[in-house]
Design an enzyme around this catalytic site. Structure first.
Site, short mmCIF file in Angstrom:
data_model
loop_
_atom_site.label_atom_id
_atom_site.label_comp_id
_atom_site.label_asym_id
_atom_site.label_seq_id
_atom_site.Cartn_x
_atom_site.Cartn_y
_atom_site.Cartn_z
N GLU A 42 -5.97 -7.53 4.97
CA GLU A 42 -5.43 -8.38 3.91
C GLU A 42 -5.55 -9.86 4.25
O GLU A 42 -4.93 -10.70 3.61
CB GLU A 42 -3.95 -8.03 3.66
CG GLU A 42 -3.00 -8.40 4.77
CD GLU A 42 -2.90 -7.34 5.86
OE1 GLU A 42 -1.96 -7.37 6.64
OE2 GLU A 42 -3.80 -6.45 5.92
N ASN B 249 0.84 -1.21 0.00
CA ASN B 249 0.00 0.00 0.00
C ASN B 249 0.87 1.26 0.00
O ASN B 249 0.57 2.24 -0.70
CB ASN B 249 -0.93 0.01 1.21
CG ASN B 249 -2.23 -0.73 0.92
OD1 ASN B 249 -2.63 -0.85 -0.23
ND2 ASN B 249 -2.90 -1.19 1.97
N HIS C 95 -3.40 3.06 -2.06
CA HIS C 95 -4.54 2.26 -1.61
C HIS C 95 -5.43 1.77 -2.76
O HIS C 95 -6.04 0.71 -2.66
CB HIS C 95 -5.37 3.09 -0.60
CG HIS C 95 -4.67 3.27 0.70
ND1 HIS C 95 -4.54 2.27 1.63
CD2 HIS C 95 -4.04 4.37 1.24
CE1 HIS C 95 -3.87 2.72 2.68
NE2 HIS C 95 -3.54 4.02 2.47
N ASP D 27 -6.37 -2.07 -3.20
CA ASP D 27 -7.70 -2.68 -3.33
C ASP D 27 -7.75 -3.64 -4.52
O ASP D 27 -8.34 -4.74 -4.44
CB ASP D 27 -8.75 -1.60 -3.48
CG ASP D 27 -8.96 -0.80 -2.19
OD1 ASP D 27 -8.49 -1.27 -1.13
OD2 ASP D 27 -9.59 0.27 -2.26
#
Length: 1004
Positions: free
Chosen positions: A908, A872, A877, A881
């Site tokens: 995660e 990340n 981000h 995703d």
């Protein structure tokens, strides 16, 4: 007789040379056939067996020259035929030769025991299953034949990659299949075909008996074939007999034992001449020949020395005997002259006797062949006539001809064809055969009539052939078959066809014609033509009030004989004549219910005589007409020239049944008209009521035909009344109601089972413009005038259905909304997997389930994406995703069994619940999942393992029956996941219970 030439091997040639030269004074060997007939020493049992079996059937191969074959005249020829003839002479029997089309057919009939023996066959394991074989009496070598352009010598080993021809069913096929199964065998129907296919190149080589192959090569003029080598096999041919006749084999063995070498040699020399076509020369061959010649020269020199010594000794003896010989010379000369005259006379007599014996033997053979041929012809059912082409007198007739025409054989041999053919005189017959004599025809089939000796005639079919052999007088051969039965069947078929047509026409006329009398008139006319009768009637049986039967005609022939009877017929025939007098022939039928046959009516006691002037009655037949067990009518016919019998009554049964049915239908129609008249008034009263009802009312009969409707029906369906009334009610229905409606009515009438009668139901209606609309129907059954009717009250429920449909849509929309809310409550929005809440609910349920059942282990996997925080931080981000979605897709694709659950556990981390999955399977599945994520190659430059996204997995399995809480099981999986990360990540670790000490856990 053609001779056979074939190649001999070099070794055989050398032995023949040595044999010839080593015999003193021998230039060749000639074996004379013995003229004696040795007796066959049979046992009493064997002689009795022969007496009990006068017919022994021998079936030869029809095309196996020179071993055996059937010549153009149908005679059994060849080496085997000569041996068979010798067996007949030795045993004093007559074998029956059965001519078949092919060797395959011979073998098949032998298996079924439809023949008894072979004349020459090689013994194979297949044939030995159903035949006994004697010792071979014919032995011939097998050879390999190829085209001349194929170079070199070949053996069977060299044929493995070639297409090799063999005659189907012959011994070579069985031998090669057993010893060389990898050779590509091509089965041909006969040797001639195989040699031609080899010559043309269709097959590469042909394996066959060399003597037989040479026969065909010479006969067919094939010049491009050569012998490429020997097979090493010999065709050894023996007599073969049925396996259930062991005594016949024993008898034949003993008979063959009496055959002398001279007789064997004579038979073979008659059919085969051995000629050397060439040898193979090389250095070894030349040396061998040179050595043999040296030995021969030494032998000749030694013979010369011996001859010199003998000559010297002879001269000394001659000097000593000179005086005595001189004295005896005169006497010797006189004796020599006398002996010469006696020898000359004896030789002349011997030559005459030999010629006479040969002529007698040949004549006996010919007579035996003719006798067999005549016996064969006498056994066939058809007639066979032979006559010459000039005098046209019969030269031969078989036994079938004698039986067929009734003349003796001696009488027929004095007659000519047109003497038994009444349709032909001599000029007409000569005109018939003229095309044959002019060579325009060789065969013709035609039908005619033969007249027997007793004057009776019979229809026949004749196959006439013209035969003109090269060295014999031309002649006609006629094969005649009695076709009386065929003609009778054809006549019966034609008669039945006429009757069927009559019945069909009458039925159609009755359906289409409102005038029933016209139909019965047509029926009567057809009956008179069918039965060859002059006049008759068809009438209905009625009864008086006291039950007495009488007859009312529906059709009657006009046989009026004066003005009074003609006027009576004209007045009463159209409306039916009534006959009440039962003292008549037809009255007897009315009273007994049985057919009346009178072929002498004038003297028949059942007859009551005829009115003055009535036409003569020569024969009469009355046939009662029954509908079931009830006599409903009577048919009468008269004056058939051949009279009547019970057979005609039986053959007219279809007509009688049809006529009875028409009378019953006529009665029903009459009753229906009466009933209709009765209900006419009541219908008019009901009409006013029905026309003012708001609902649609439709009345139909048992066939579904609309009888009436009211005005609302026309408005509802858009038809005028006349468009609906008289039509089937299915015009107002769409499919599938339209197709099933009539069957529904029939089913209700047969079983009484109703789906809508007396009940309400919903269905669809069809308007005149084709549009459909919903209906509510109520059907009631009623009876009017003896007829069953169905009244349907119909209501258009389109508006009601629309409201119901709108309500149903609202309910379905609400259900979908509830399901969507439930799904959203259970699903992780980012990955589309189950969320943590649904995971917790599932774990509770599955743990309870595993605790209750045996053999129901439960596995839990916890998965964590390695170094996801750094992912990340590096990618952001949004990319994070997307990474979670890709990993979730991999996990979802692997676990799709019913009951499997994949959930996003948090951040995660993912959780996988696998019911009914043991520890071993769980470990294997977890490893496959780890490898699948690794193989996806999702970039992760901040990772310390090959710059790609990896997965660490912890696995634990709950054994069936084990009591563990959800928290404990998650703790086990989490501990195993921690171990996987601690050991370097991108790993699978499994948590298992430790057996000792209790309560401890072990990480694998």
């Amino acid at each position: 007789m053609a001779k056979i030439g074939f190649r001999v091997t070099f070794t055989n040639w050398i032995w023949m040379v040595c044999f010839v030269f080593c015999l003193p004074g021998t230039g060749g060997v000639v074996l004379a056939a013995s003229s004696s007939q040795p007796a066959v020493a049979l046992t009493a049992e064997e002689r009795a067996w022969l007496a009990d079996h006068p017919e022994i059937r021998l079936a030869p191969d029809p095309d196996f020259p020179p071993i055996e074959f059937i010549d153009d005249d149908g005679n059994y020829q060849g080496i085997a035929a000569d041996y068979a003839a010798l067996v007949e002479r030795r045993l004093g029997i007559q074998l029956k030769i059965v001519n078949l089309a092919s060797w395959d057919e011979v073998l098949e009939k032998a298996r079924r025991r439809e023949i008894d023996m072979f004349g020459a066959a090689a013994k194979t394991p297949q044939r030995a299953e159903y035949m006994h074989f004697t010792r071979p009496h014919i032995e011939l070598p097998g050879a390999i034949l190829v085209r001349k352009e194929v170079q070199g010598k070949l053996s069977l080993e060299d044929l493995r990659d070639l297409r090799v021809g063999v005659v189907s069913g012959y011994v070579w096929q069985d031998l090669l299949l057993n010893d060389f199964p990898d050779i590509d065998l091509v089965k041909v129907p006969d040797l001639k075909t195989g040699l031609k296919e080899t010559s043309f190149g269709s097959i590469d080589a042909m394996v066959a008996n060399l003597a037989i192959a040479s026969w065909y090569i010479q006969r067919e003029g094939i010049t491009n074939l050569r012998v490429a080598g020997e097979t090493g096999y010999f065709g050894r041919y023996a007599f073969a007999t049925r396996k259930d006749w062991p005594l016949l084999k024993s008898i034949l063995e003993k008979t063959l034992a009496t055959v002398t070498p001279e007789e064997h040699q004579a038979i073979l020399q008659r059919w085969i001449a051995v000629e050397a076509e060439g040898t193979w020369f090389n250095r070894t061959t030349i040396l061998m020949i040179g050595g043999i010649l040296s030995v021969l020269l030494l032998m000749l020199a030694w013979n010369g020395v011996l001859k010199s010594q003998v000559r010297q000794r002879t001269r000394d003896l001659e000097q000593q005997l000179a005086q005595r010989l001189e004295a005896e010379r005169s006497l010797d000369r006189a004796n020599s002259a006398l002996e010469q005259r006696v020898a000359d006379r004896t030789a002349s007599l011997e030559q005459s006797n030999n010629r006479l014996r040969n002529e007698i033997s040949e004549r006996a053979r010919i007579e035996a062949d003719l006798l067999r041929f005549q016996r064969t012809l006498d056994e066939i059912r058809d007639c066979v006539f032979m006559f010459d082409d000039t005098e046209l007198r019969f030269s031969y007739v078989n036994e079938g001809a004698v039986e067929q025409v009734g003349y003796s054989r001696e009488e027929l041999l004095q007659m000519r064809p047109f003497d038994i053919k009444p349709d032909f005189d001599e000029p007409k017959f000569r005109s018939l055969i003229a095309p044959f004599l002019a060579h325009r025809e060789t065969a013709r089939t035609f039908e005619t009539v033969h007249e027997r000796k007793d004057g009776s005639r019979m229809p026949v079919e004749i196959l006439l052939q013209y035969v003109a052999p090269e060295h014999e007088p031309a002649r006609f051969v006629a094969v005649v078959r009695d076709i009386s039965e065929r003609k009778r069947i054809e006549a019966d078929l034609a008669w039945n066809s006429r009757q069927i047509n009559l019945i069909s026409e009458a039925q159609q006329a009755f359906i289409l014609n409102t005038d029933a009398r016209a139909t019965f008139e047509a029926m009567l006319q057809g009956l008179l033509e069918l039965a060859d009768s002059a006049f008759g009637f068809i009438g209905e049986v009625l009864h008086k009030t006291d039950g007495t039967p009488y007859l009312k005609t529906h059709a009657i022939t006009n046989i009026a004989w004066n003005e009074e009877t003609r006027a009576f017929y004209a007045e009463h025939a159209p409306k039916g004549m009534e006959f009440t007098n039962l003292d008549t022939l037809f009255g007897a039928a009315l009273q007994t219910g049985e057919p009346v046959i009178a072929n002498d009516p004038a003297n028949d006691p059942r007859g009551g005589g005829l009115p003055p002037g009535h036409p003569p009655l020569t024969s009469f037949l009355a046939i009662p007409l029954y509908a079931g067990r009830l006599m409903v009518g009577l048919a009468g016919i008269a004056n058939r020239e051949a009279g009547y019998d019970a057979g005609m009554v039986e053959s007219l049964q279809p007509f009688s049944a049809t006529c009875a049915n028409l009378i019953v239908e006529y009665q029903n129609e009459r009753q229906r008209v009466v009933a209709e008249n009765r209900i006419m008034d009541s219908e008019e009263r009901m009409r006013a009521v029905l026309d003012n009802v708001l609902e649609s009312i439709v009345t139909i009969d048992q066939r579904g035909v609309v009888q009436s409707i009211n005005p609302p029906t026309s408005e509802m369906f858009g038809y005028e009344p006349e468009q609906i009334i008289g039509q089937n009610v299915t015009m107002l229905m769409p499919e599938p109601h339209r197709s099933g409606h009539d069957q529904y009515i029939r089913n209700y009438q047969d079983t009484g089972s109703a789906r809508i009668i007396g009940k309400g139901s919903e269905l669809e209606g069809r308007r005149s413009d084709g549009s459909l609309f919903p209906l509510e129907a109520s059907v009631t059954e009623l009876s009017a005038g003896g007829e069953t009717l169905y009244v349907g009250v119909l209501r258009d429920i389109t508006e009601r259905k629309q409201h119901e449909l709108e309500l149903q849509h609202a309910r379905e929309e609400l259900q979908r909304a509830n399901e969507k809310l439930t799904e959203q409550a259970r699903t992780d929005a980012l990955t589309g997997l189950a969320n943590r809440r649904y995971f917790d609910e599932t774990m509770e349920r599955e743990i309870r389930h595993a605790g209750r059942l045996q053999d129901a282990p439960l596995t839990l996997m916890l998965c964590d994406i390695d170094h996801f925080k750094s992912y990340n931080d590096h990618y952001g981000h949004i990319q994070g995703d997307e990474c979670l979605q890709q990993v979730a897709a991999v996990i979802r694709s692997m676990f799709q069994r019913a009951g499997d659950l994949v959930a996003r556990y948090g951040g995660e981390e993912f959780a996988i619940v696998l019911p009914a999955t043991g520890a071993a399977d769980a470990a294997e599945l977890a490893e496959r999942l780890r490898q699948s994520v690794w193989a996806r190659k999702i970039p992760h430059v901040a990772a310390d393992i090959d710059a790609r996204v990896t997965l660490s997995i912890g696995v634990t399995t709950l054994d069936s029956g084990e009591a563990v809480s959800t928290e404990d099981l998650i703790a086990r999986a989490d501990e195993a996941l921690y171990r996987a990360k601690a050991d370097g990540r991108n790993r699978v670790r499994q948590h298992v219970a430790e057996t000792s000490p209790p309560g401890r856990l072990k990480i694998n």
